[in-house]
Design a protein around this motif. Structure first.
Motif, PDB file in Angstrom:
ATOM      1  N   VAL A 123       0.951  -1.326  -0.178  1.00 31.84           N
ATOM      2  CA  VAL A 123      -0.225   0.213  -0.038  1.00 31.84           C
ATOM      3  C   VAL A 123       0.933   1.152   0.364  1.00 31.84           C
ATOM      4  CG1 VAL A 123      -1.739   1.567   1.355  1.00 31.84           C
ATOM      5  CG2 VAL A 123      -1.891  -1.075   1.202  1.00 31.84           C
ATOM      6  N   ALA A 124       1.938   1.053   0.801  1.00 33.22           N
ATOM      7  CA  ALA A 124       2.629   2.876   0.904  1.00 33.22           C
ATOM      8  C   ALA A 124       3.013   2.849  -0.583  1.00 33.22           C
ATOM      9  CB  ALA A 124       4.107   2.246   2.538  1.00 33.22           C
ATOM     10  N   PRO A 125       3.716   1.714  -0.868  1.00 29.36           N
ATOM     11  CA  PRO A 125       4.689   2.139  -2.478  1.00 29.36           C
ATOM     12  C   PRO A 125       3.492   2.619  -3.438  1.00 29.36           C
ATOM     13  CG  PRO A 125       5.391   0.294  -1.538  1.00 29.36           C
ATOM     14  CD  PRO A 125       4.706   0.865  -0.488  1.00 29.36           C
ATOM     15  N   ALA A 126       2.524   1.873  -3.406  1.00 34.76           N
ATOM     16  CA  ALA A 126       1.113   2.620  -4.262  1.00 34.76           C
ATOM     17  C   ALA A 126       0.723   3.425  -3.635  1.00 34.76           C
ATOM     18  CB  ALA A 126      -0.004   1.383  -4.192  1.00 34.76           C
ATOM     19  N   LEU A 127       0.525   4.037  -3.213  1.00 35.70           N
ATOM     20  CA  LEU A 127       0.123   5.269  -2.536  1.00 35.70           C
ATOM     21  C   LEU A 127       1.989   6.686  -3.180  1.00 35.70           C
ATOM     22  CD1 LEU A 127      -1.423   5.132   1.459  1.00 35.70           C
ATOM     23  CD2 LEU A 127      -2.458   5.831  -0.692  1.00 35.70           C
ATOM     24  N   ALA A 128       2.502   5.901  -2.747  1.00 37.43           N
ATOM     25  CA  ALA A 128       3.475   6.850  -3.236  1.00 37.43           C
ATOM     26  C   ALA A 128       4.195   7.006  -4.832  1.00 37.43           C
ATOM     27  CB  ALA A 128       5.272   6.203  -3.158  1.00 37.43           C
ATOM     28  N   ARG A 129       3.473   5.980  -5.758  1.00 40.66           N
ATOM     29  CA  ARG A 129       3.302   5.851  -6.627  1.00 40.66           C
ATOM     30  C   ARG A 129       2.179   6.636  -7.671  1.00 40.66           C
ATOM     31  NH1 ARG A 129       3.567   0.923  -7.270  1.00 40.66           N
ATOM     32  NH2 ARG A 129       1.497   0.147  -7.838  1.00 40.66           N
ATOM     33  N   THR A 130       0.941   6.608  -6.817  1.00 46.43           N
ATOM     34  CA  THR A 130       0.151   7.669  -7.128  1.00 46.43           C
ATOM     35  C   THR A 130       0.048   8.885  -6.981  1.00 46.43           C
ATOM     36  OG1 THR A 130      -1.597   5.977  -6.319  1.00 46.43           O
ATOM     37  CG2 THR A 130      -2.312   8.072  -6.964  1.00 46.43           C
ATOM     38  N   ALA A 131       1.316   9.243  -5.605  1.00 42.39           N
ATOM     39  CA  ALA A 131       1.889  10.757  -5.451  1.00 42.39           C
ATOM     40  C   ALA A 131       2.653  11.772  -6.959  1.00 42.39           C
ATOM     41  CB  ALA A 131       2.188  11.174  -4.535  1.00 42.39           C
ATOM     42  N   ASP A 132       3.847  10.466  -7.569  1.00 41.30           N
ATOM     43  CA  ASP A 132       4.338  10.910  -8.423  1.00 41.30           C
ATOM     44  C   ASP A 132       4.008  11.229  -9.279  1.00 41.30           C
ATOM     45  OD1 ASP A 132       6.312  10.605  -6.860  1.00 41.30           O
ATOM     46  OD2 ASP A 132       6.717   9.045  -7.686  1.00 41.30           O
ATOM     47  N   LEU A 133       2.510   9.899  -9.994  1.00 44.31           N
ATOM     48  CA  LEU A 133       1.893  10.275 -11.208  1.00 44.31           C
ATOM     49  C   LEU A 133       0.590  11.776 -11.591  1.00 44.31           C
ATOM     50  CD1 LEU A 133       0.885   6.688 -11.765  1.00 44.31           C
ATOM     51  CD2 LEU A 133       2.526   8.015 -12.981  1.00 44.31           C
ATOM     52  N   LEU A 134       0.210  11.418  -9.968  1.00 49.07           N
ATOM     53  CA  LEU A 134      -0.571  12.743 -10.314  1.00 49.07           C
ATOM     54  C   LEU A 134       0.326  14.394  -9.927  1.00 49.07           C
ATOM     55  CD1 LEU A 134      -3.426  14.188  -9.436  1.00 49.07           C
ATOM     56  CD2 LEU A 134      -3.586  13.910  -7.406  1.00 49.07           C
ATOM     57  N   ARG A 135       1.573  14.312  -9.646  1.00 49.16           N
ATOM     58  CA  ARG A 135       2.012  15.136  -9.278  1.00 49.16           C
ATOM     59  C   ARG A 135       2.578  15.429 -10.678  1.00 49.16           C
ATOM     60  NH1 ARG A 135       6.397  13.891  -7.438  1.00 49.16           N
ATOM     61  NH2 ARG A 135       5.346  13.086  -5.332  1.00 49.16           N
ATOM     62  N   GLU A 136       3.132  14.700 -11.836  1.00 52.84           N
ATOM     63  CA  GLU A 136       3.327  15.599 -13.485  1.00 52.84           C
ATOM     64  C   GLU A 136       1.233  15.799 -13.794  1.00 52.84           C
ATOM     65  OE1 GLU A 136       4.502  11.195 -14.761  1.00 52.84           O
ATOM     66  OE2 GLU A 136       6.283  11.180 -14.086  1.00 52.84           O
ATOM     67  N   ASP A 137       0.720  15.344 -13.588  1.00 58.75           N
ATOM     68  CA  ASP A 137      -0.636  15.211 -14.283  1.00 58.75           C
ATOM     69  C   ASP A 137      -0.210  17.085 -13.223  1.00 58.75           C
ATOM     70  OD1 ASP A 137      -0.180  13.838 -15.662  1.00 58.75           O
ATOM     71  OD2 ASP A 137      -2.423  12.284 -14.778  1.00 58.75           O
ATOM     72  N   LEU A 138      -0.266  17.397 -12.826  1.00 58.12           N
ATOM     73  CA  LEU A 138      -0.742  19.183 -12.018  1.00 58.12           C
ATOM     74  C   LEU A 138       0.651  20.240 -12.270  1.00 58.12           C
ATOM     75  CD1 LEU A 138      -1.661  17.466  -8.034  1.00 58.12           C
ATOM     76  CD2 LEU A 138      -2.907  18.482 -10.012  1.00 58.12           C
ATOM     77  N   ASP A 139       1.782  19.656 -12.649  1.00 53.35           N
ATOM     78  CA  ASP A 139       3.105  20.537 -12.697  1.00 53.35           C
ATOM     79  C   ASP A 139       2.805  20.734 -14.221  1.00 53.35           C
ATOM     80  OD1 ASP A 139       4.261  20.092 -10.449  1.00 53.35           O
ATOM     81  OD2 ASP A 139       5.693  18.564 -11.546  1.00 53.35           O
ATOM     82  N   ALA A 140       2.086  19.935 -15.186  1.00 53.74           N
ATOM     83  CA  ALA A 140       1.522  19.640 -16.445  1.00 53.74           C
ATOM     84  C   ALA A 140       0.426  20.766 -16.821  1.00 53.74           C
ATOM     85  CB  ALA A 140       1.071  18.613 -16.846  1.00 53.74           C
TER      86      ALA A 140
END
Length: 338
Positions: A213-230
């Motif tokens: 779960v913890a790695p999945a949450l961190a991975r989700t954060a990374d993916l969302l941050r890319e979209d938000l930065d765009a």
């Protein structure tokens, strides 16, 4: 010839590329806990080959008995690792935001000041587990996609090289190197929401969902941050175009209307922040947005800090706080309804 223990190698690898990416000095922020001690040790080792000067900094919040002694002991540990300079910062913690929030605000302000004074980056020991907890907090509080996107790895002057490293690994690295670790009793106090997430919620999620779960949450954060930065990049470009078109600090309303809502709100937020509006919340942003998407001749929209926004002749205008009393009721700058 055998290499270092695996946990030690993981820490050193985590800091290596980021340390060599800049020749600016680095200050390793260290509380004496396993995460920050392991970070400091890895930076001290890698600094030799990177050719980057690495110092250390510890903050005495004065909230626990013996905190000054603890800060001095941590400073001694950092000096023993070869970090130079080693700073001990004493802060006054206020009351706003509760003990955790107030301590964090005081700490970050002190670290930012130290960074500016030494033209340095500040390395923070937040781990993948900290990132997972931050994502859960953001989800639970409904505080928007940026909070769910978690902590940013590199936002000057702060650098977080351990966001891909598990908390257990930092403790193993300290043990392998014989480094003393201080366990802050606040980190086990269930009075704090983050502690309960760490000790109750995440273990339950791991059990129910079968682990990871913890790695999945961190991975989700990374993916969302890319979209938000765009999205933020697109909004910044649109704001620059519209601001140049207006040329006087106002914002044309009509070109905003056909924009996707996520992009339009970012343009408005950037414009209001540039105008110096503090503590902007979603309710304020939506009220200003209604001047674009739901225009029906509304009057002034009041904002934090006493400023306001009106729509006049198809243009959004920020009124400074001292004009509050000069604009009673419906704003005289309003354009007529179509």
């Amino acid at each position: 010839m055998s290499g270092p223990p695996r946990a030690v190698a993981v820490l050193r690898h985590a800091v290596r590329a980021g340390l060599r990416a800049s020749d600016r000095p680095v200050l390793a922020a260290c509380s004496g806990g396993a995460d920050s001690v392991a970070l400091a040790a890895a930076l001290a080792f890698e600094a030799r080959d990177a050719g980057v000067r690495v110092g250390g900094v510890t903050v005495d919040h004065g909230l626990q008995p013996g905190s000054d002694r603890r800060a001095q002991e941590t400073a001694g540990l950092l000096a023993g690792l070869g970090l130079d300079p080693v700073l001990v910062l004493t802060v006054q913690v206020g009351e706003a935001g509760g003990p955790e929030g107030a301590a964090r605000e005081a700490r970050y302000a002190a670290l930012a000041t130290a960074a500016a004074g030494h033209d340095a980056r500040v390395a923070l020991g937040h781990t993948l587990d900290d990132q997972a907890e931050t994502v859960l907090l953001g989800l639970g509080r409904g505080s928007g996609p940026r909070s769910v996107a978690g902590m940013v790895p590199d936002r000057p002057p702060f650098w977080r090289p351990l966001l891909g490293v598990r908390r257990a690994t930092t403790r193993q690295a300290c043990a392998a190197q014989g480094l003393p670790v201080w366990d802050d009793p606040w980190n086990d106090d269930p009075a704090y929401t983050r502690v309960r997430l760490r000790t109750e919620v995440l273990p339950l999620l791991e059990e129910v969902l079968g682990g990871g779960v913890a790695p999945a949450l961190a991975r989700t954060a990374d993916l969302l941050r890319e979209d938000l930065d765009a999205l933020d990049g697109l909004a910044a470009a649109e704001l620059a175009r519209l601001a140049a078109e207006a040329g006087d600090g106002s914002l044309p309303a009509r070109p905003l209307e056909p924009l996707p809502a996520a992009l339009r709100r970012r343009v408005l937020r950037g414009w209001l922040r540039a105008a110096g509006v503090p503590d902007l919340q979603a309710v304020h942003l939506r009220a200003v947005e209604a001047l674009v998407t739901g225009w029906r001749g509304q009057g002034r929209i009041d904002l934090p800090g006493g400023a306001g926004v009106v729509r006049a002749s198809g243009t959004l205008v920020v009124l400074p706080p001292d004009l509050r009393r000069a604009v009673p009721g419906p704003a005289p700058l309003e354009e007529p309804l179509p």
